[in-house]
Scaffold this motif. Structure first.
Motif, PDB file in Angstrom:
ATOM      1  N   PRO A   1       0.826  -1.198   0.000  1.00 35.42           N
ATOM      2  CA  PRO A   1       0.000   0.000   0.000  1.00 35.42           C
ATOM      3  C   PRO A   1       0.864   1.252   0.000  1.00 35.42           C
ATOM      4  O   PRO A   1       1.852   1.318   0.714  1.00 35.42           O
ATOM      5  CB  PRO A   1      -0.801  -0.096   1.301  1.00 35.42           C
ATOM      6  CG  PRO A   1      -0.439  -1.375   1.934  1.00 35.42           C
ATOM      7  CD  PRO A   1       0.610  -2.053   1.128  1.00 35.42           C
ATOM      8  N   VAL A   2       0.505   2.223  -0.806  1.00 29.20           N
ATOM      9  CA  VAL A   2       1.305   3.430  -0.968  1.00 29.20           C
ATOM     10  C   VAL A   2       0.517   4.624  -0.454  1.00 29.20           C
ATOM     11  O   VAL A   2      -0.653   4.787  -0.776  1.00 29.20           O
ATOM     12  CB  VAL A   2       1.644   3.650  -2.463  1.00 29.20           C
ATOM     13  CG1 VAL A   2       2.447   4.916  -2.645  1.00 29.20           C
ATOM     14  CG2 VAL A   2       2.386   2.457  -3.011  1.00 29.20           C
ATOM     15  N   LYS A   3       1.190   5.445   0.354  1.00 31.43           N
ATOM     16  CA  LYS A   3       0.528   6.655   0.801  1.00 31.43           C
ATOM     17  C   LYS A   3       0.566   7.669  -0.335  1.00 31.43           C
ATOM     18  O   LYS A   3       1.484   7.689  -1.144  1.00 31.43           O
ATOM     19  CB  LYS A   3       1.189   7.210   2.062  1.00 31.43           C
ATOM     20  CG  LYS A   3       2.632   7.613   1.882  1.00 31.43           C
ATOM     21  CD  LYS A   3       3.213   8.087   3.180  1.00 31.43           C
ATOM     22  CE  LYS A   3       4.667   8.462   2.958  1.00 31.43           C
ATOM     23  NZ  LYS A   3       5.338   8.893   4.143  1.00 31.43           N
ATOM     24  N   LYS A   4      -0.443   8.498  -0.385  1.00 29.79           N
ATOM     25  CA  LYS A   4      -0.538   9.498  -1.446  1.00 29.79           C
ATOM     26  C   LYS A   4       0.543  10.552  -1.237  1.00 29.79           C
ATOM     27  O   LYS A   4       0.748  11.041  -0.143  1.00 29.79           O
ATOM     28  CB  LYS A   4      -1.927  10.131  -1.413  1.00 29.79           C
ATOM     29  CG  LYS A   4      -2.174  11.068  -2.551  1.00 29.79           C
ATOM     30  CD  LYS A   4      -3.584  11.591  -2.498  1.00 29.79           C
ATOM     31  CE  LYS A   4      -3.813  12.588  -3.609  1.00 29.79           C
ATOM     32  NZ  LYS A   4      -5.136  13.151  -3.578  1.00 29.79           N
ATOM     33  N   PHE A   5       1.217  10.889  -2.328  1.00 27.12           N
ATOM     34  CA  PHE A   5       2.308  11.853  -2.262  1.00 27.12           C
ATOM     35  C   PHE A   5       1.788  13.256  -2.539  1.00 27.12           C
ATOM     36  O   PHE A   5       1.122  13.496  -3.533  1.00 27.12           O
ATOM     37  CB  PHE A   5       3.393  11.484  -3.282  1.00 27.12           C
ATOM     38  CG  PHE A   5       4.482  12.517  -3.383  1.00 27.12           C
ATOM     39  CD1 PHE A   5       5.286  12.806  -2.297  1.00 27.12           C
ATOM     40  CD2 PHE A   5       4.702  13.199  -4.556  1.00 27.12           C
ATOM     41  CE1 PHE A   5       6.288  13.750  -2.381  1.00 27.12           C
ATOM     42  CE2 PHE A   5       5.711  14.149  -4.652  1.00 27.12           C
ATOM     43  CZ  PHE A   5       6.502  14.414  -3.565  1.00 27.12           C
ATOM     44  N   VAL A   6       2.081  14.167  -1.653  1.00 31.80           N
ATOM     45  CA  VAL A   6       1.748  15.580  -1.827  1.00 31.80           C
ATOM     46  C   VAL A   6       3.022  16.357  -1.516  1.00 31.80           C
ATOM     47  O   VAL A   6       3.530  16.297  -0.395  1.00 31.80           O
ATOM     48  CB  VAL A   6       0.611  16.019  -0.875  1.00 31.80           C
ATOM     49  CG1 VAL A   6       0.299  17.486  -1.067  1.00 31.80           C
ATOM     50  CG2 VAL A   6      -0.634  15.181  -1.081  1.00 31.80           C
ATOM     51  N   PRO A   7       3.578  17.063  -2.510  1.00 31.61           N
ATOM     52  CA  PRO A   7       4.842  17.766  -2.260  1.00 31.61           C
ATOM     53  C   PRO A   7       4.697  18.918  -1.267  1.00 31.61           C
ATOM     54  O   PRO A   7       3.660  19.570  -1.208  1.00 31.61           O
ATOM     55  CB  PRO A   7       5.232  18.293  -3.641  1.00 31.61           C
ATOM     56  CG  PRO A   7       3.988  18.296  -4.442  1.00 31.61           C
ATOM     57  CD  PRO A   7       3.093  17.246  -3.875  1.00 31.61           C
ATOM     58  N   ASN A   8       5.747  19.143  -0.490  1.00 35.37           N
ATOM     59  CA  ASN A   8       5.798  20.296   0.415  1.00 35.37           C
ATOM     60  C   ASN A   8       6.073  21.536  -0.419  1.00 35.37           C
ATOM     61  O   ASN A   8       6.854  21.509  -1.361  1.00 35.37           O
ATOM     62  CB  ASN A   8       6.902  20.113   1.446  1.00 35.37           C
ATOM     63  CG  ASN A   8       6.616  18.971   2.387  1.00 35.37           C
ATOM     64  OD1 ASN A   8       5.474  18.730   2.744  1.00 35.37           O
ATOM     65  ND2 ASN A   8       7.646  18.255   2.775  1.00 35.37           N
ATOM     66  N   VAL A   9       5.426  22.640  -0.055  1.00 36.36           N
ATOM     67  CA  VAL A   9       5.506  23.862  -0.855  1.00 36.36           C
ATOM     68  C   VAL A   9       5.833  25.061   0.027  1.00 36.36           C
ATOM     69  O   VAL A   9       5.298  25.198   1.125  1.00 36.36           O
ATOM     70  CB  VAL A   9       4.158  24.113  -1.585  1.00 36.36           C
ATOM     71  CG1 VAL A   9       4.160  25.446  -2.295  1.00 36.36           C
ATOM     72  CG2 VAL A   9       3.868  22.995  -2.568  1.00 36.36           C
ATOM     73  N   ASP A  10       6.716  25.931  -0.477  1.00 33.36           N
ATOM     74  CA  ASP A  10       6.975  27.238   0.130  1.00 33.36           C
ATOM     75  C   ASP A  10       6.509  28.286  -0.869  1.00 33.36           C
ATOM     76  O   ASP A  10       6.710  28.125  -2.073  1.00 33.36           O
ATOM     77  CB  ASP A  10       8.464  27.448   0.407  1.00 33.36           C
ATOM     78  CG  ASP A  10       8.983  26.598   1.547  1.00 33.36           C
ATOM     79  OD1 ASP A  10       8.172  26.169   2.386  1.00 33.36           O
ATOM     80  OD2 ASP A  10      10.203  26.359   1.595  1.00 33.36           O
ATOM     81  N   LEU A  11       5.899  29.364  -0.378  1.00 29.59           N
ATOM     82  CA  LEU A  11       5.460  30.475  -1.231  1.00 29.59           C
ATOM     83  C   LEU A  11       6.249  31.729  -0.866  1.00 29.59           C
ATOM     84  O   LEU A  11       6.509  31.986   0.314  1.00 29.59           O
ATOM     85  CB  LEU A  11       3.971  30.767  -1.021  1.00 29.59           C
ATOM     86  CG  LEU A  11       2.980  29.733  -1.520  1.00 29.59           C
ATOM     87  CD1 LEU A  11       1.561  30.126  -1.125  1.00 29.59           C
ATOM     88  CD2 LEU A  11       3.069  29.574  -3.011  1.00 29.59           C
ATOM     89  N   PHE A  12       6.595  32.496  -1.909  1.00 32.56           N
ATOM     90  CA  PHE A  12       7.302  33.755  -1.708  1.00 32.56           C
ATOM     91  C   PHE A  12       6.613  34.830  -2.545  1.00 32.56           C
ATOM     92  O   PHE A  12       6.118  34.547  -3.632  1.00 32.56           O
ATOM     93  CB  PHE A  12       8.766  33.635  -2.161  1.00 32.56           C
ATOM     94  CG  PHE A  12       9.497  32.504  -1.488  1.00 32.56           C
ATOM     95  CD1 PHE A  12      10.127  32.696  -0.274  1.00 32.56           C
ATOM     96  CD2 PHE A  12       9.550  31.254  -2.079  1.00 32.56           C
ATOM     97  CE1 PHE A  12      10.808  31.649   0.338  1.00 32.56           C
ATOM     98  CE2 PHE A  12      10.224  30.204  -1.474  1.00 32.56           C
ATOM     99  CZ  PHE A  12      10.857  30.403  -0.263  1.00 32.56           C
ATOM    100  N   LYS A  13       6.600  36.055  -2.041  1.00 39.63           N
ATOM    101  CA  LYS A  13       5.991  37.166  -2.773  1.00 39.63           C
ATOM    102  C   LYS A  13       6.922  38.360  -2.702  1.00 39.63           C
ATOM    103  O   LYS A  13       7.347  38.762  -1.624  1.00 39.63           O
ATOM    104  CB  LYS A  13       4.634  37.514  -2.155  1.00 39.63           C
ATOM    105  CG  LYS A  13       3.925  38.672  -2.837  1.00 39.63           C
ATOM    106  CD  LYS A  13       2.570  38.946  -2.199  1.00 39.63           C
ATOM    107  CE  LYS A  13       2.747  39.800  -0.973  1.00 39.63           C
ATOM    108  NZ  LYS A  13       1.531  40.360  -0.427  1.00 39.63           N
ATOM    109  N   THR A  14       7.261  38.910  -3.886  1.00 41.67           N
ATOM    110  CA  THR A  14       8.049  40.135  -3.949  1.00 41.67           C
ATOM    111  C   THR A  14       7.158  41.201  -4.571  1.00 41.67           C
ATOM    112  O   THR A  14       5.992  40.952  -4.862  1.00 41.67           O
ATOM    113  CB  THR A  14       9.325  39.946  -4.806  1.00 41.67           C
ATOM    114  OG1 THR A  14       8.945  39.761  -6.164  1.00 41.67           O
ATOM    115  CG2 THR A  14      10.151  38.769  -4.315  1.00 41.67           C
ATOM    116  N   ASP A  15       7.710  42.369  -4.825  1.00 41.15           N
ATOM    117  CA  ASP A  15       6.925  43.433  -5.451  1.00 41.15           C
ATOM    118  C   ASP A  15       6.495  43.075  -6.862  1.00 41.15           C
ATOM    119  O   ASP A  15       5.479  43.567  -7.345  1.00 41.15           O
ATOM    120  CB  ASP A  15       7.722  44.747  -5.473  1.00 41.15           C
ATOM    121  CG  ASP A  15       7.823  45.368  -4.099  1.00 41.15           C
ATOM    122  OD1 ASP A  15       6.992  45.034  -3.224  1.00 41.15           O
ATOM    123  OD2 ASP A  15       8.736  46.185  -3.892  1.00 41.15           O
TER     124      ASP A  15
END
Length: 191
Positions: free
Chosen positions: A79-93
Motif C-alpha cells: 500500500p502506498v501513501k498518497k504523495f503531496v509535495p511540500n511547498v513554500d510560497l514567496f511574494k516580492t513586489d
C-alpha cells in the motif's frame, strides 16, 4: 531456532561470568579488562542476532505485516501513501514564487493548470527507483501527485519561469498589474 538457542546459551554463560567478576576500587582497569574479554566480537554478533529476532517477533501485528510486505520480493505492490509535495510560497513586489520539494521528479510529466488568477494546480509524477524490484524498505512516495495552491495575489499565467534543481521545483510568476503595489514616485514641489 537452533541458532537462537546457541545465542541464548552464550549470553547465559557471559552473564554468569560477569556476575562473578569482583570490582576492586584500587584496580578498576583490571575489572574493565576482564569485562572487555567477556564482551568479545562473538558477544556483539549474538546481540545483533537477538536484536533482529526481537524486532521481527515483538512488533505490533500491523508493523510486522508492513515489514513483511516491504521485504517480500514479489511484484505485488505494498500500500502506498498518497504523495503531496511540500511547498513554500514567496511574494516580492513583482513576482510570486512557488517552491516544491519533489525529489526524483519526472520533468516530462509536469503540468501546471491555472484555475483562476490566484489558484494553480501542479501535477506530475515521481519516478520509482530502478531497483524497486529489490526494495527492502520503503519510506519515500512514488507515482502521480497533484497539489492545488492558492497564491497570495493574482498572477499572469502566460509568463511563468520553471526551474528544477537539487530536488526542488521552482515556479516563478509575474504578479498581475492589478495587484502589484505601486511604488510612490518623487513628488513635485512648486517654487
Amino acid at each position: 531456532m537452533k541458532h537462537l538457542r546457541e545465542t541464548m546459551k552464550h549470553f547465559q554463560k557471559t552473564a554468569e561470568r560477569l556476575s562473578k567478576l569482583g570490582f576492586n576500587s584500587e584496580q578498576p582497569w583490571k575489572t574493565l579488562s576482564q569485562m572487555n574479554e567477556l564482551l568479545d566480537g562473538e558477544f556483539w554478533e549474538n546481540m545483533a542476532t537477538l536484536g533482529k529476532y526481537a524486532d521481527q517477533t515483538w512488533r505490533e501485528p500491523e508493523e510486522k505485516e508492513e515489514t513483511e510486505q516491504a521485504v517480500a520480493k514479489t511484484s505485488a505492490k505494498a500500500p502506498v501513501k498518497k504523495f503531496v509535495p511540500n511547498v513554500d510560497l514567496f511574494k516580492t513586489d513583482s513576482r510570486v514564487i512557488v517552491s516544491c520539494e519533489i525529489s526524483g521528479f519526472d520533468r516530462d510529466s509536469l503540468e501546471v493548470k491555472f484555475v483562476d488568477p490566484r489558484t494553480i494546480i501542479i501535477m506530475g509524477r515521481v519516478r520509482e527507483h530502478t531497483f524497486a524490484h529489490a526494495r527492502l524498505s520503503r519510506e519515500r512516495s512514488y507515482g502521480k501527485f497533484r497539489r492545488q495552491i492558492t497564491l497570495p495575489v493574482a498572477i499572469v499565467p502566460k509568463k511563468m519561469k520553471v526551474d528544477y534543481a537539487d530536488g526542488v521545483l521552482e515556479l516563478q510568476f509575474i504578479r498581475s498589474g492589478k495587484t502589484r503595489r505601486k511604488q510612490p514616485g518623487p513628488t513635485k514641489t512648486e517654487s
